[in-house]
Every structure is written in structure tokens, then in C-alpha cells.
Motif scaffolding. Structure first.
Motif, short mmCIF file in Angstrom:
data_model
loop_
_atom_site.label_atom_id
_atom_site.label_comp_id
_atom_site.label_asym_id
_atom_site.label_seq_id
_atom_site.Cartn_x
_atom_site.Cartn_y
_atom_site.Cartn_z
N MET A 160 0.85 -1.19 0.00
CA MET A 160 0.00 0.00 0.00
C MET A 160 0.88 1.24 0.00
O MET A 160 1.91 1.28 0.68
CB MET A 160 -0.92 0.03 1.23
N GLY A 163 -3.59 -1.48 -8.28
CA GLY A 163 -4.94 -1.23 -7.77
C GLY A 163 -5.18 0.26 -7.63
O GLY A 163 -4.52 0.94 -6.83
N ALA A 201 -7.03 2.57 -6.08
CA ALA A 201 -7.94 2.82 -4.96
C ALA A 201 -8.09 4.31 -4.65
O ALA A 201 -8.77 4.66 -3.68
CB ALA A 201 -7.48 2.06 -3.71
N ALA A 244 -9.48 -1.92 -3.75
CA ALA A 244 -8.26 -2.55 -3.25
C ALA A 244 -8.45 -4.05 -3.05
O ALA A 244 -7.57 -4.87 -3.37
CB ALA A 244 -7.85 -1.89 -1.93
N ILE A 251 -1.07 -0.93 -4.40
CA ILE A 251 -2.35 -0.24 -4.20
C ILE A 251 -2.10 1.25 -3.99
O ILE A 251 -1.44 1.65 -3.02
CB ILE A 251 -3.11 -0.84 -3.00
N THR A 296 -3.55 4.84 -3.02
CA THR A 296 -4.65 5.35 -2.21
C THR A 296 -4.78 6.86 -2.40
O THR A 296 -3.84 7.53 -2.86
CB THR A 296 -4.44 5.05 -0.71
N VAL A 316 -9.45 0.57 4.40
CA VAL A 316 -8.87 -0.03 3.20
C VAL A 316 -7.89 -1.13 3.59
O VAL A 316 -7.92 -2.24 3.04
CB VAL A 316 -8.16 1.04 2.34
N VAL A 322 -8.36 -5.22 2.80
CA VAL A 322 -7.33 -5.94 2.03
C VAL A 322 -6.81 -7.14 2.82
O VAL A 322 -6.53 -8.20 2.25
CB VAL A 322 -6.18 -4.98 1.66
#
Length: 406
Positions: free
Chosen positions: A210, A240, A242, A278, A295, A297, A314, A318
Motif C-alpha cells: 500500500m 490497484g 484505490a 483494493a 495499491i 490510495t 482499506v 485488504v
């Protein structure tokens, strides 16, 4: 026979003759019915005289014997050539081959040395003929201006002052050697800081990374550049998107992925639940047996409680697939000490495991590396030294210090 009888007889003969004539005419106008399939057409046959044809046909019972004529020779039809089948052309996009991560920092050292005045200022001060109290005050001020932090600055000045005084060093090369040792001790304290990225494929699932941070630090760009770093290491990556709040964030991330052949999992609408996106990205990574899922964000201010809580959500969603292996906080190096409070709050919400420092080439605040590590107790793992696609490099403390003192 009287007259009446003669008249009747003549009438009968006349009617008979008339009927024969009508029948003959009717027979000539009648059409032949069509032949059934496979029947021989007698119009193509010849008549062969029989042995009894010499006599009267009506008295000898002569029979017509019909035989087929010789077959008519025909020219064989010219074979029709079958059309050639052309295989459809498959267009393969031209994918970029990212530069290998090893050696990137070496290539970028000159850029860092030109843009960072920390080393130059310290060397100039330390190489003076007279190192009095005013000079040491200037050295301390230079370190503070470089965002080294109060405590690290005090430690560095005290140790340098003692060593220079005891050794009586004035030579520039000797001063550079002492300064390098002390800076290296601050940048890499040797307290078990692991600067490697946790991107090894786990059994049955990919590694999950992340990327978080405040608005404007360059998170999406960092994710795209990090994907290039991993592709250069021959890893299969899934992105991802997100960040569902910033307009065109998903498009920007997908563009980064397309350049190196990396798929992007995104929502088909703005404002979608980032946790859901995500979750789907990690699911896709599992299904495709990818090595790493990155991912991206949404940027958020550290003082917005609702947004910070959403970031925690989030991460929890995940983790239904498995643990998050790496949480990277992206910090803008030009913000200096102003980024320290941001870092603390993010660390409390999502347990930061590493720092990415961007825009190091545009600031003289190289001391932020030391400050952020001391504040969070986590290592700087990546640094950004430019706007090029391969200007993100793994952080090497030795190369970094050498660049500062170049």
C-alpha cells in the motif's frame, strides 16, 4: 336393304371416320411426361434391327431393340483454386523496458550533489583555518537548515568538534572523511533498519504493498515508478487504483501500467468505495498468480479524521486476503520538518513500514532522511531524484552520503 337402312349405315361410317381423325390429332399434341430420376432417355438411343425385321412387322412380331449410343466425351472442368487464408495480424504493443534498479542511484548522484548544498556548506566551514565558536555555530545552523533535526544536529556537532580538536584536522580530505563517518552514522544508525522491499511472492498469494500520503506528494507517480522498478526485476505486478476521489487518478495509474504491460484494477465510476477496489485488486493478483499488488490510495490530510479512518478501513479489507506486506509513506522532501507530524499520524493509522522521499533533487534539505527515520523508527527505502520514469531508486546510505559530499 331399304333407303332408311342405307342412310343409317352411311352415318355410322362417317362418325367412325371422324372419331379416328380427332384421336390422331389429339395424340400429336400430347407432350411427353418428364422422366423419373435415373431413367434412360430414349431420345439418345439408336434403333438396332432385329432378326425378324425382314418380314412384315405386324405378322412376324418384330421387336425394336434399343442400345445406348457411345458416351459423349466432355472436357474436364478446370479446378477452382481455394482462396488463401491469411492469418490475422496480432498487434503487440511496444512495451518499455525499465532501467535496472541497480546503479540508478549512482547515475543520479551527480544530480543530487548539484542540488544539495548541505555537504558543500559543511566542508567549507570545516576547512577554515580557524574553527572558533562562531564557526561551529554556523555549522550547527547549516545542519538545522538542512532539516536534520535538533537532536541529530547537536549530536553531529559535538562529535565533530571533539574529533577535529583532538586530531587537529584542517586538510579538506581529512575533514571530508570525518564528516562522512558522522553523517553515515546518522543516516544509517545500524539499528536493524531493513531497507529491502517486502515484495516476495507468498505461498498462494502475491505480496501486497500500500502507498499512502498527503495530497500532492506524488503517490500515484511513485506507484507507477515503483511498478517499473519491479518489472525491471522480472516480477509480475498488478496495480490497484484505490484513489477513487481524484479526477483521472485511475487513468494516470493505468497509463503508467500500460507502458510496461502491467494491468490496472479500477472502478468504472468516480467516488467508488476505495476499499472495494483494493480488495478486487488483491483478488485479481491471486487469480493471476502475480508476484506483487501495488495499491494507490487517495491523498488525505492528517488532520481529517474521517479520511484517516477510511484509510484504516482499506487496509483492514485488504487483509481479508492476507497481511499487507508493505505500507510505504510518500513524503515530499521539500516540506522538511513540516512532514514529520504527517508521518506520525499516518504511522498510527496504518503502521508505516517504509518511507519514500520524493523531490530530493529540488531541495537542500537532505537532512530529512535522518529526521524522518528518527521520528518513525522506520527506514527510508526509496528516493525520487527527478521527473523521469526511472528516477526512483532504492535508497543506499553510502551512496547518498557520498553524493552529499561530492
Amino acid at each position: 336393304m331399304d333407303t332408311v337402312q342405307w342412310i343409317i349405315l352411311i352415318a355410322i361410317v362417317a362418325l367412325a371416320a371422324l372419331g379416328s381423325t380427332v384421336g390422331l390429332l389429339a395424340g400429336r399434341g400430347r407432350k411427353q411426361p418428364p422422366l423419373p430420376p435415373g431413367a434412360a432417355d430414349t431420345t439418345t438411343l439408336e434403333r438396332r434391327p432385329s432378326a425378324t425385321d425382314e418380314g412384315d412387322a405386324e405378322t412376324s412380331g418384330a421387336v425394336d431393340v434399343l442400345e445406348p449410343t457411345a458416351p459423349v466425351e466432355t472436357t474436364p472442368a478446370t479446378p477452382v483454386a481455394e482462396p488463401e487464408v491469411t492469418e490475422p495480424e496480432i498487434l503487440v504493443p511496444d512495451l518499455e523496458r525499465p532501467e535496472a534498479p541497480r546503479g540508478r542511484l549512482v547515475r543520479l548522484r551527480a544530480r543530487l550533489a548539484r542540488s544539495n548544498a548541505l555537504g558543500r556548506g559543511l566542508l567549507e566551514l570545516l576547512s577554515r583555518d580557524k574553527l572558533d565558536a562562531d564557526t561551529w555555530d554556523e555549522i550547527e545552523e547549516t545542519l538545522l537548515m538542512a532539516d536534520l533535526g535538533v537532536d541529530p544536529t547537536t549530536e553531529l556537532v559535538d562529535r565533530l568538534r571533539e574529533r577535529v580538536t583532538v586530531l587537529g584536522v584542517r586538510d579538506v580530505d581529512q575533514v571530508r572523511g570525518l564528516l562522512r563517518e558522522e553523517l553515515k552514522a546518522l543516516v544509517d544508525p545500524g539499528e536493524g533498519l531493513d531497507r529491502s522491499l517486502a515484495v516476495d511472492h507468498a505461498p498462494g498469494r502475491p505480496a501486497v504493498v500500500m502507498v499512502v500520503g498527503v495530497n500532492g506528494t506524488g503517490k500515484t507517480t511513485t506507484v507507477g515508478k515503483l511498478a517499473r522498478v519491479l518489472v525491471a526485476e522480472d516480477k509480475d505486478v498488478v496495480l490497484g487504483a484505490a484513489d477513487t476521489f481524484r479526477a483521472a487518478a485511475a487513468d494516470q495509474l493505468a497509463t503508467w501500467g500500460d507502458r510496461v504491460g502491467v494491468p490496472t484494477i479500477r472502478s468504472d465510476r468516480d467516488g467508488a468505495d476505495p476499499a472495494s477496489v483494493a480488495f478486487d485488486a488483491v483478488k485479481a493478483g491471486i487469480e493471476t498468480e502475480a508476484d506483487v499488488v501495488l495499491i494507490d490510495t487517495a491523498g488525505r490530510l492528517q488532520n481529517k479524521v474521517g479520511l484517516m479512518d477510511e484509510l484504516g478501513k482499506v487496509k483492514r479489507v485488504v487483509e481479508k486476503h492476507g497481511p499487507v506486506d508493505e505500507v510505504l509513506l510518500v513524503l515530499d522532501a521539500t516540506t522538511g520538518q513540516n512532514g514529520m507530524q504527517q508521518a506520525k499520524v499516518f504511522s498510527e493509522v496504518v503502521n508505516i513500514t517504509g518511507i519514500v522521499l520524493t523531490k530530493l533533487d529540488g531541495t537542500a534539505k537532505g537532512g530529512i532522511v535522518v529526521a524522518v527515520q528518527r521520528t518513525l523508527g522506520v527506514p527510508v527505502k526509496l528516493i525520487g531524484l527527478g521527473e523521469g520514469p526511472d528516477d526512483l531508486a532504492p535508497f543506499d546510505p553510502d551512496a547518498f552520503v557520498d553524493a552529499l559530499l561530492a
